[in-house]
Design a protein around this motif. Structure first.
Motif, PDB file in Angstrom:
ATOM      1  N   THR A 257     -10.929  10.359   5.097  1.00 35.64           N
ATOM      2  CA  THR A 257     -12.076   9.781   5.794  1.00 35.64           C
ATOM      3  C   THR A 257     -12.447  10.508   7.076  1.00 35.64           C
ATOM      4  O   THR A 257     -13.467  10.241   7.665  1.00 35.64           O
ATOM      5  N   GLY A 258     -11.648  11.412   7.506  1.00 37.09           N
ATOM      6  CA  GLY A 258     -11.936  12.134   8.746  1.00 37.09           C
ATOM      7  C   GLY A 258     -10.768  13.039   9.085  1.00 37.09           C
ATOM      8  O   GLY A 258      -9.824  13.166   8.305  1.00 37.09           O
ATOM      9  N   LYS A 259     -10.850  13.654  10.227  1.00 43.73           N
ATOM     10  CA  LYS A 259      -9.787  14.570  10.644  1.00 43.73           C
ATOM     11  C   LYS A 259      -9.284  14.200  12.028  1.00 43.73           C
ATOM     12  O   LYS A 259      -9.990  13.585  12.818  1.00 43.73           O
ATOM     13  N   VAL A 260      -8.065  14.609  12.316  1.00 45.83           N
ATOM     14  CA  VAL A 260      -7.462  14.399  13.632  1.00 45.83           C
ATOM     15  C   VAL A 260      -8.120  15.379  14.596  1.00 45.83           C
ATOM     16  O   VAL A 260      -8.175  16.584  14.321  1.00 45.83           O
ATOM     17  N   SER A 261      -8.627  14.866  15.716  1.00 45.07           N
ATOM     18  CA  SER A 261      -9.313  15.723  16.683  1.00 45.07           C
ATOM     19  C   SER A 261      -8.309  16.513  17.529  1.00 45.07           C
ATOM     20  O   SER A 261      -7.116  16.232  17.531  1.00 45.07           O
TER      21      SER A 261
ATOM     22  N   TYR B  10       0.836  -1.201   0.000  1.00 49.12           N
ATOM     23  CA  TYR B  10       0.000   0.000   0.000  1.00 49.12           C
ATOM     24  C   TYR B  10       0.877   1.260   0.000  1.00 49.12           C
ATOM     25  O   TYR B  10       0.894   2.020   0.973  1.00 49.12           O
ATOM     26  N   PRO B  11       1.586   1.514  -1.098  1.00 46.87           N
ATOM     27  CA  PRO B  11       2.514   2.664  -1.106  1.00 46.87           C
ATOM     28  C   PRO B  11       1.814   4.022  -1.015  1.00 46.87           C
ATOM     29  O   PRO B  11       2.409   4.983  -0.533  1.00 46.87           O
ATOM     30  N   GLU B  12       0.549   4.107  -1.430  1.00 46.42           N
ATOM     31  CA  GLU B  12      -0.155   5.393  -1.366  1.00 46.42           C
ATOM     32  C   GLU B  12      -0.577   5.737   0.062  1.00 46.42           C
ATOM     33  O   GLU B  12      -0.886   6.888   0.355  1.00 46.42           O
ATOM     34  N   VAL B  13      -0.561   4.744   0.951  1.00 43.73           N
ATOM     35  CA  VAL B  13      -0.984   4.972   2.336  1.00 43.73           C
ATOM     36  C   VAL B  13       0.204   4.975   3.294  1.00 43.73           C
ATOM     37  O   VAL B  13       0.331   5.861   4.138  1.00 43.73           O
TER      38      VAL B  13
ATOM     39  N   PRO C 145      -1.736  10.683   8.610  1.00 43.22           N
ATOM     40  CA  PRO C 145      -2.607  10.105   9.641  1.00 43.22           C
ATOM     41  C   PRO C 145      -3.496   9.019   9.050  1.00 43.22           C
ATOM     42  O   PRO C 145      -4.091   9.197   7.988  1.00 43.22           O
ATOM     43  N   LEU C 146      -3.550   7.885   9.725  1.00 41.73           N
ATOM     44  CA  LEU C 146      -4.317   6.747   9.236  1.00 41.73           C
ATOM     45  C   LEU C 146      -5.736   6.761   9.777  1.00 41.73           C
ATOM     46  O   LEU C 146      -5.999   7.276  10.864  1.00 41.73           O
TER      47      LEU C 146
ATOM     48  N   ARG D 147      -7.278  12.222   7.826  1.00 48.63           N
ATOM     49  CA  ARG D 147      -6.957  10.801   7.979  1.00 48.63           C
ATOM     50  C   ARG D 147      -7.273  10.120   6.654  1.00 48.63           C
ATOM     51  O   ARG D 147      -8.200  10.518   5.964  1.00 48.63           O
ATOM     52  N   ILE D 148      -6.480   9.097   6.307  1.00 48.13           N
ATOM     53  CA  ILE D 148      -6.707   8.439   5.025  1.00 48.13           C
ATOM     54  C   ILE D 148      -7.064   6.967   5.204  1.00 48.13           C
ATOM     55  O   ILE D 148      -6.655   6.327   6.167  1.00 48.13           O
ATOM     56  N   THR D 149      -7.826   6.466   4.248  1.00 49.13           N
ATOM     57  CA  THR D 149      -8.243   5.064   4.255  1.00 49.13           C
ATOM     58  C   THR D 149      -7.199   4.238   3.526  1.00 49.13           C
ATOM     59  O   THR D 149      -6.215   4.764   2.998  1.00 49.13           O
ATOM     60  N   LEU D 150      -7.461   2.948   3.446  1.00 49.41           N
ATOM     61  CA  LEU D 150      -6.563   2.034   2.758  1.00 49.41           C
ATOM     62  C   LEU D 150      -6.465   2.364   1.273  1.00 49.41           C
ATOM     63  O   LEU D 150      -5.421   2.160   0.656  1.00 49.41           O
TER      64      LEU D 150
END
Length: 192
Positions: A103-107, A41-44, A52-53, A95-98
């Motif tokens: 997919t969201g943000k760091v709180s 998964y080089p893009e992640v 951030p995952l 945050r990134i998905t696979l």
């Protein structure tokens, strides 16, 4: 009633070597698993510039079926503890998905926890680094351009000073006092 000092048993040298060998073996296994994850998964997963995952990304990787749960755990264990990953956890960072999509943000809470972790990592690294007073990566014997090596040595070496009688006192002093005396000697040496 008087208090008895607590005596900690000394760990035999052989046992320490075994523990170090075990840690090294585990680290190598984690590193190998992380390298596999980066290839799949080089893009992640990019160790040089982590992002951030997604929370729960381990489940998405497991569903993909390319790695065992043990390999996933080993890889993520190493990845999320890297200083560069902890540093990328800033407030409102995506945050990134696979698949590499947001997919969201760091709180705010996660970002403040990451700052605490960064401070702890830096503190531990500072304790491991030898206290030379030089910044990391500084040259031992920097020369000015156009100055020969002999002239550089002659100008940078301080005249030899007689040994101070503080060595005998340092043996008797506590480690804190010893550190203070060394610091004072270093400050006096630099100002001369």
């Amino acid at each position: 009633m008087s208090e008895q000092p607590i005596v900690t048993p000394e760990v035999p040298e052989n046992s320490q070597k075994k523990q170090e060998a075990k840690r090294k073996k585990e680290y190598e296994a984690n590193r190998k698993a992380l390298d596999e994850l980066c290839l799949l998964y080089p893009e992640v997963f990019e160790a040089a510039k982590p992002k951030p995952l997604q929370i729960g990304i381990h489940e998405a990787i497991a569903t993909d079926g390319k790695l065992s749960k043990t390999r996933i755990r080993r890889a993520l264990n190493l990845y999320v503890r890297m200083r560069s990953y902890v540093a990328c956890l800033t407030e409102n960072a995506e945050r990134i998905t696979l698949g590499g999509t947001a997919t969201g943000k760091v709180s705010t809470e996660e970002a403040s926890h990451a700052l605490e972790k960064l401070a702890e990592i830096d503190r531990k690294r500072a304790l491991k680094r030898p206290a030379t007073g030089k910044p990391k990566g500084a040259r031992k014997n920097p020369r000015k351009p156009g100055v020969s090596a002999e002239r550089s040595k002659a100008t940078t070496q301080a005249p030899a000073e007689p040994a101070a009688p503080s060595a005998k006192l340092a043996d008797e002093a506590s480690s804190g006092d010893r550190m203070q005396s060394k610091l004072a000697a270093l400050v006096n040496k630099r100002s001369n």
